[in-house]
Structures are given as structure tokens and as C-alpha cells.
Design a protein around this motif. Sequence first.
Motif, PDB file in Angstrom:
ATOM      1  N   MET A   1       0.847  -1.173   0.000  1.00  0.00           N
ATOM      2  CA  MET A   1       0.000   0.000   0.000  1.00  0.00           C
ATOM      3  C   MET A   1       0.896   1.241   0.000  1.00  0.00           C
ATOM      4  SD  MET A   1      -2.959   1.100   2.737  1.00  0.00           S
ATOM      5  CE  MET A   1      -4.132  -0.133   2.234  1.00  0.00           C
ATOM      6  N   SER A   2       0.500   2.239  -0.737  1.00  0.00           N
ATOM      7  CA  SER A   2       1.270   3.474  -0.817  1.00  0.00           C
ATOM      8  C   SER A   2       1.106   4.302   0.450  1.00  0.00           C
ATOM      9  CB  SER A   2       0.802   4.288  -2.016  1.00  0.00           C
ATOM     10  OG  SER A   2      -0.514   4.770  -1.787  1.00  0.00           O
ATOM     11  N   LEU A   3       1.972   5.283   0.598  1.00  0.00           N
ATOM     12  CA  LEU A   3       1.852   6.179   1.750  1.00  0.00           C
ATOM     13  C   LEU A   3       0.527   6.907   1.731  1.00  0.00           C
ATOM     14  CD1 LEU A   3       5.380   7.794   2.180  1.00  0.00           C
ATOM     15  CD2 LEU A   3       4.221   6.205   3.709  1.00  0.00           C
ATOM     16  N   SER A   4       0.114   7.388   0.568  1.00  0.00           N
ATOM     17  CA  SER A   4      -1.152   8.119   0.502  1.00  0.00           C
ATOM     18  C   SER A   4      -2.326   7.193   0.801  1.00  0.00           C
ATOM     19  CB  SER A   4      -1.322   8.803  -0.853  1.00  0.00           C
ATOM     20  OG  SER A   4      -1.364   7.862  -1.894  1.00  0.00           O
ATOM     21  N   GLY A   5      -2.234   5.933   0.380  1.00  0.00           N
ATOM     22  CA  GLY A   5      -3.283   4.969   0.706  1.00  0.00           C
ATOM     23  C   GLY A   5      -3.336   4.682   2.195  1.00  0.00           C
ATOM     24  N   SER A   6      -2.162   4.545   2.789  1.00  0.00           N
ATOM     25  CA  SER A   6      -2.095   4.318   4.237  1.00  0.00           C
ATOM     26  C   SER A   6      -2.620   5.519   4.998  1.00  0.00           C
ATOM     27  CB  SER A   6      -0.659   4.031   4.664  1.00  0.00           C
ATOM     28  OG  SER A   6      -0.190   2.858   4.058  1.00  0.00           O
ATOM     29  N   LYS A   7      -2.278   6.687   4.511  1.00  0.00           N
ATOM     30  CA  LYS A   7      -2.743   7.928   5.140  1.00  0.00           C
ATOM     31  C   LYS A   7      -4.269   8.017   5.081  1.00  0.00           C
ATOM     32  CE  LYS A   7      -2.517  12.589   3.843  1.00  0.00           C
ATOM     33  NZ  LYS A   7      -1.847  13.661   3.148  1.00  0.00           N
ATOM     34  N   SER A   8      -4.829   7.719   3.935  1.00  0.00           N
ATOM     35  CA  SER A   8      -6.289   7.754   3.777  1.00  0.00           C
ATOM     36  C   SER A   8      -6.966   6.740   4.686  1.00  0.00           C
ATOM     37  CB  SER A   8      -6.677   7.478   2.333  1.00  0.00           C
ATOM     38  OG  SER A   8      -6.215   8.498   1.496  1.00  0.00           O
ATOM     39  N   ARG A   9      -6.378   5.563   4.762  1.00  0.00           N
ATOM     40  CA  ARG A   9      -6.951   4.512   5.616  1.00  0.00           C
ATOM     41  C   ARG A   9      -6.893   4.912   7.089  1.00  0.00           C
ATOM     42  NH1 ARG A   9      -8.664  -0.519   6.226  1.00  0.00           N
ATOM     43  NH2 ARG A   9      -7.642  -1.979   7.644  1.00  0.00           N
ATOM     44  N   MET A  10      -5.758   5.455   7.514  1.00  0.00           N
ATOM     45  CA  MET A  10      -5.614   5.878   8.903  1.00  0.00           C
ATOM     46  C   MET A  10      -6.631   6.980   9.233  1.00  0.00           C
ATOM     47  SD  MET A  10      -2.229   7.208  11.051  1.00  0.00           S
ATOM     48  CE  MET A  10      -1.248   7.086   9.608  1.00  0.00           C
ATOM     49  N   PHE A  11      -6.771   7.941   8.327  1.00  0.00           N
ATOM     50  CA  PHE A  11      -7.723   9.026   8.537  1.00  0.00           C
ATOM     51  C   PHE A  11      -9.149   8.479   8.601  1.00  0.00           C
ATOM     52  CE2 PHE A  11     -10.664  12.217   6.905  1.00  0.00           C
ATOM     53  CZ  PHE A  11     -10.438  13.259   7.796  1.00  0.00           C
ATOM     54  N   GLY A  12      -9.483   7.614   7.662  1.00  0.00           N
ATOM     55  CA  GLY A  12     -10.837   7.055   7.613  1.00  0.00           C
ATOM     56  C   GLY A  12     -11.189   6.238   8.840  1.00  0.00           C
ATOM     57  N   LEU A  13     -10.263   5.400   9.276  1.00  0.00           N
ATOM     58  CA  LEU A  13     -10.520   4.575  10.460  1.00  0.00           C
ATOM     59  C   LEU A  13     -10.645   5.424  11.722  1.00  0.00           C
ATOM     60  CD1 LEU A  13      -8.155   1.572   9.705  1.00  0.00           C
ATOM     61  CD2 LEU A  13     -10.658   1.569   9.667  1.00  0.00           C
ATOM     62  N   THR A  14      -9.823   6.451  11.814  1.00  0.00           N
ATOM     63  CA  THR A  14      -9.915   7.337  12.971  1.00  0.00           C
ATOM     64  C   THR A  14     -11.244   8.084  12.966  1.00  0.00           C
ATOM     65  OG1 THR A  14      -7.524   7.578  12.973  1.00  0.00           O
ATOM     66  CG2 THR A  14      -8.768   9.204  14.223  1.00  0.00           C
ATOM     67  N   ARG A  15     -11.649   8.520  11.805  1.00  0.00           N
ATOM     68  CA  ARG A  15     -12.950   9.195  11.687  1.00  0.00           C
ATOM     69  C   ARG A  15     -14.081   8.248  12.101  1.00  0.00           C
ATOM     70  NH1 ARG A  15     -15.560  13.503   9.416  1.00  0.00           N
ATOM     71  NH2 ARG A  15     -17.446  13.055   8.266  1.00  0.00           N
ATOM     72  N   GLU A  16     -13.988   6.999  11.664  1.00  0.00           N
ATOM     73  CA  GLU A  16     -14.995   6.002  12.030  1.00  0.00           C
ATOM     74  C   GLU A  16     -15.045   5.809  13.549  1.00  0.00           C
ATOM     75  OE1 GLU A  16     -15.692   1.259  11.351  1.00  0.00           O
ATOM     76  OE2 GLU A  16     -14.811   2.402   9.697  1.00  0.00           O
ATOM     77  N   ILE A  17     -13.885   5.729  14.170  1.00  0.00           N
ATOM     78  CA  ILE A  17     -13.834   5.573  15.633  1.00  0.00           C
ATOM     79  C   ILE A  17     -14.474   6.772  16.319  1.00  0.00           C
ATOM     80  CG2 ILE A  17     -12.258   5.598  17.624  1.00  0.00           C
ATOM     81  CD1 ILE A  17     -10.396   3.793  15.928  1.00  0.00           C
ATOM     82  N   THR A  18     -14.185   7.979  15.851  1.00  0.00           N
ATOM     83  CA  THR A  18     -14.760   9.158  16.505  1.00  0.00           C
ATOM     84  C   THR A  18     -16.272   9.235  16.311  1.00  0.00           C
ATOM     85  OG1 THR A  18     -14.197  10.578  14.621  1.00  0.00           O
ATOM     86  CG2 THR A  18     -12.633  10.517  16.447  1.00  0.00           C
ATOM     87  N   VAL A  19     -16.749   8.817  15.159  1.00  0.00           N
ATOM     88  CA  VAL A  19     -18.196   8.778  14.931  1.00  0.00           C
ATOM     89  C   VAL A  19     -18.850   7.769  15.883  1.00  0.00           C
ATOM     90  CG1 VAL A  19     -19.986   8.077  13.269  1.00  0.00           C
ATOM     91  CG2 VAL A  19     -18.135   9.613  12.560  1.00  0.00           C
ATOM     92  N   GLN A  20     -18.234   6.597  16.004  1.00  0.00           N
ATOM     93  CA  GLN A  20     -18.772   5.586  16.915  1.00  0.00           C
ATOM     94  C   GLN A  20     -18.692   6.055  18.363  1.00  0.00           C
ATOM     95  OE1 GLN A  20     -16.908   1.827  16.059  1.00  0.00           O
ATOM     96  NE2 GLN A  20     -17.831   1.701  14.041  1.00  0.00           N
ATOM     97  N   TRP A  21     -17.626   6.751  18.717  1.00  0.00           N
ATOM     98  CA  TRP A  21     -17.502   7.284  20.069  1.00  0.00           C
ATOM     99  C   TRP A  21     -18.612   8.296  20.344  1.00  0.00           C
ATOM    100  CZ3 TRP A  21     -16.472   6.504  24.738  1.00  0.00           C
ATOM    101  CH2 TRP A  21     -16.397   7.548  25.649  1.00  0.00           C
TER     102      TRP A  21
END
Length: 70
Positions: A1-21
Amino acid sequence: MSLSGSKSRMFGLTREITVQWDDVRAHWRDAKSEEFERRYITELTYQVTRSLQVVDKLEEILKKVRSDCE
């Protein structure tokens, strides 16, 4: 996975966690929930933000390295 792909995934997962929180926080409101948010959620979002900044810097460095090698 590219850096930009990893960055997008990290951002998306964190956003998902905050929404669930936010959903959990609607039902769990006491001192322990505030402690949990400070200790884990706030710290997580801070660390992810810092990590994303580092990934941006790495992308810049790699772009320069590639350019210099051409």
C-alpha cells in the motif's frame, strides 16, 4: 500500500472511531466516560493528526528522492 493509501486509511478509520464514540457518548455520560475520552479518544486523534503530518513530510522526501534519481 502506498503512503497516501495508508494515510487515507488511517484518517478514515480514525474518523470512524470518533463517529462511533459520539454514538456511545450519547448514552454513557459520567466521569469514567470523560476520562476515557481524554485518555484514549483525544490522545488517539492527536497522535493520528501528528502521524498524518509525518506521512505528508515522508511523501515530500520520497518525491524529492525520486526526482533526484531521475
